[in-house]
Design a protein around this motif. Structure first.
Motif, mmCIF file in Angstrom:
data_model
loop_
_atom_site.group_PDB
_atom_site.id
_atom_site.type_symbol
_atom_site.label_atom_id
_atom_site.label_comp_id
_atom_site.label_asym_id
_atom_site.label_seq_id
_atom_site.Cartn_x
_atom_site.Cartn_y
_atom_site.Cartn_z
ATOM 1 N N GLY A 31 0.834 -1.389 -0.021
ATOM 2 C CA GLY A 31 -0.088 0.035 -0.054
ATOM 3 C C GLY A 31 1.111 1.049 -0.026
ATOM 4 O O GLY A 31 0.433 2.198 -0.165
ATOM 5 N N ALA A 32 2.121 1.140 0.231
ATOM 6 C CA ALA A 32 3.018 2.386 0.129
ATOM 7 C C ALA A 32 3.419 2.706 -1.145
ATOM 8 O O ALA A 32 3.296 1.613 -2.036
ATOM 9 C CB ALA A 32 4.239 2.026 1.132
ATOM 10 N N HIS A 33 3.992 3.910 -1.391
ATOM 11 C CA HIS A 33 4.409 4.095 -2.881
ATOM 12 C C HIS A 33 5.382 5.330 -2.829
ATOM 13 O O HIS A 33 5.745 5.863 -1.826
ATOM 14 C CB HIS A 33 3.267 4.573 -3.709
ATOM 15 C CG HIS A 33 2.335 5.643 -2.956
ATOM 16 N ND1 HIS A 33 2.531 7.032 -2.924
ATOM 17 C CD2 HIS A 33 1.294 5.537 -1.891
ATOM 18 C CE1 HIS A 33 1.625 7.525 -2.552
ATOM 19 N NE2 HIS A 33 0.742 6.786 -1.793
ATOM 20 N N SER A 34 5.939 5.761 -3.820
ATOM 21 C CA SER A 34 6.930 6.633 -3.987
ATOM 22 C C SER A 34 6.476 7.999 -3.504
ATOM 23 O O SER A 34 7.348 8.772 -3.070
ATOM 24 C CB SER A 34 7.396 6.871 -5.649
ATOM 25 O OG SER A 34 6.224 7.138 -6.287
ATOM 26 N N GLN A 59 2.815 -2.910 -8.091
ATOM 27 C CA GLN A 59 1.579 -3.465 -8.777
ATOM 28 C C GLN A 59 0.557 -3.249 -7.406
ATOM 29 O O GLN A 59 0.785 -3.913 -6.562
ATOM 30 C CB GLN A 59 1.670 -4.781 -9.339
ATOM 31 C CG GLN A 59 2.561 -4.623 -10.730
ATOM 32 C CD GLN A 59 2.466 -5.714 -11.544
ATOM 33 O OE1 GLN A 59 1.374 -6.244 -11.942
ATOM 34 N NE2 GLN A 59 3.807 -6.245 -12.059
ATOM 35 N N GLY A 60 -0.532 -2.595 -7.976
ATOM 36 C CA GLY A 60 -1.486 -2.333 -6.682
ATOM 37 C C GLY A 60 -1.445 -1.073 -5.899
ATOM 38 O O GLY A 60 -1.961 -1.141 -4.959
ATOM 39 N N SER A 61 -0.353 -0.460 -6.195
ATOM 40 C CA SER A 61 -0.045 0.606 -5.109
ATOM 41 C C SER A 61 0.439 1.950 -5.883
ATOM 42 O O SER A 61 0.960 1.753 -7.301
ATOM 43 C CB SER A 61 1.192 0.373 -4.215
ATOM 44 O OG SER A 61 0.792 -0.763 -3.683
ATOM 45 N N GLY A 62 0.100 3.212 -5.470
ATOM 46 C CA GLY A 62 0.667 4.251 -5.981
ATOM 47 C C GLY A 62 0.115 4.817 -7.462
ATOM 48 O O GLY A 62 -1.081 4.393 -7.712
#
Length: 163
Positions: A31-34, A59-62
């Motif tokens: 669930g975390a992202h850049s 994949q699936g995030s951000g």
């Protein structure tokens, strides 16, 4: 910021720092992202210390878009996404950092691409497991919490955070 096409996904990543700086590639947690606070803080600290930092949205995030139609996304898939982003950014190798679930992605990366890893840093992570997917990660995390006598109402709250 760059996006690359890999199999059934459009992988988004961010690169900061000088091209000739020591490279670091980061696999964020579930669930975390850049663009989240932790990634931004870590990237800022590392670039100020003189590193070139690459962070991939799993994949699936951000901003990464997956077109898998229900197919499981494995840690190996996300490790290959990280390798593809490194290729696209002109980063032949790097210090590999994994945070939380990203630790399993980072460990998969080191196992699948050992010549591309200068080192492995696993932060607050399970590091690796026999389960190939995010769903397996969630189930195993819940099982470990239960086995360590964490109250069920807290386990349920953690489970909801993962969903």
């Amino acid at each position: 910021m760059p996006t690359l096409r890999r199999e059934a996904a459009e992988i988004y990543y961010v690169v900061e720092g000088a091209d000739d700086a020591v490279p670091v590639a980061i696999a964020p947690g579930m669930g975390a992202h850049s663009g989240d606070i932790l990634s931004s803080l870590l990237s800022g600290m590392l670039t100020r210390a003189g590193f070139r930092v690459l962070i991939v949205d799993n994949q699936g995030s951000g901003r990464t878009v997956s077109h898998r139609d229900g197919t499981l996304i494995t840690f190996g898939d996300m490790a290959a996404d990280l390798a593809a982003a490194m290729d696209d950014a002109g980063m032949p190798d790097a210090h590999i950092i994994g945070i939380s679930m990203g630790g399993a992605v980072a460990t998969s990366f080191v196992l699948d691409f050992p010549q591309r890893a200068r080192s492995l840093i696993s932060i607050v992570s399970l590091a690796y497991g026999d389960y190939p997917s995010r769903a397996g990660f969630i189930v195993e995390t819940m099982r470990l919490l239960r086995d360590h006598n964490v109250p069920l109402n807290l386990i349920n709250r953690v489970g909801l955070l993962y969903l």
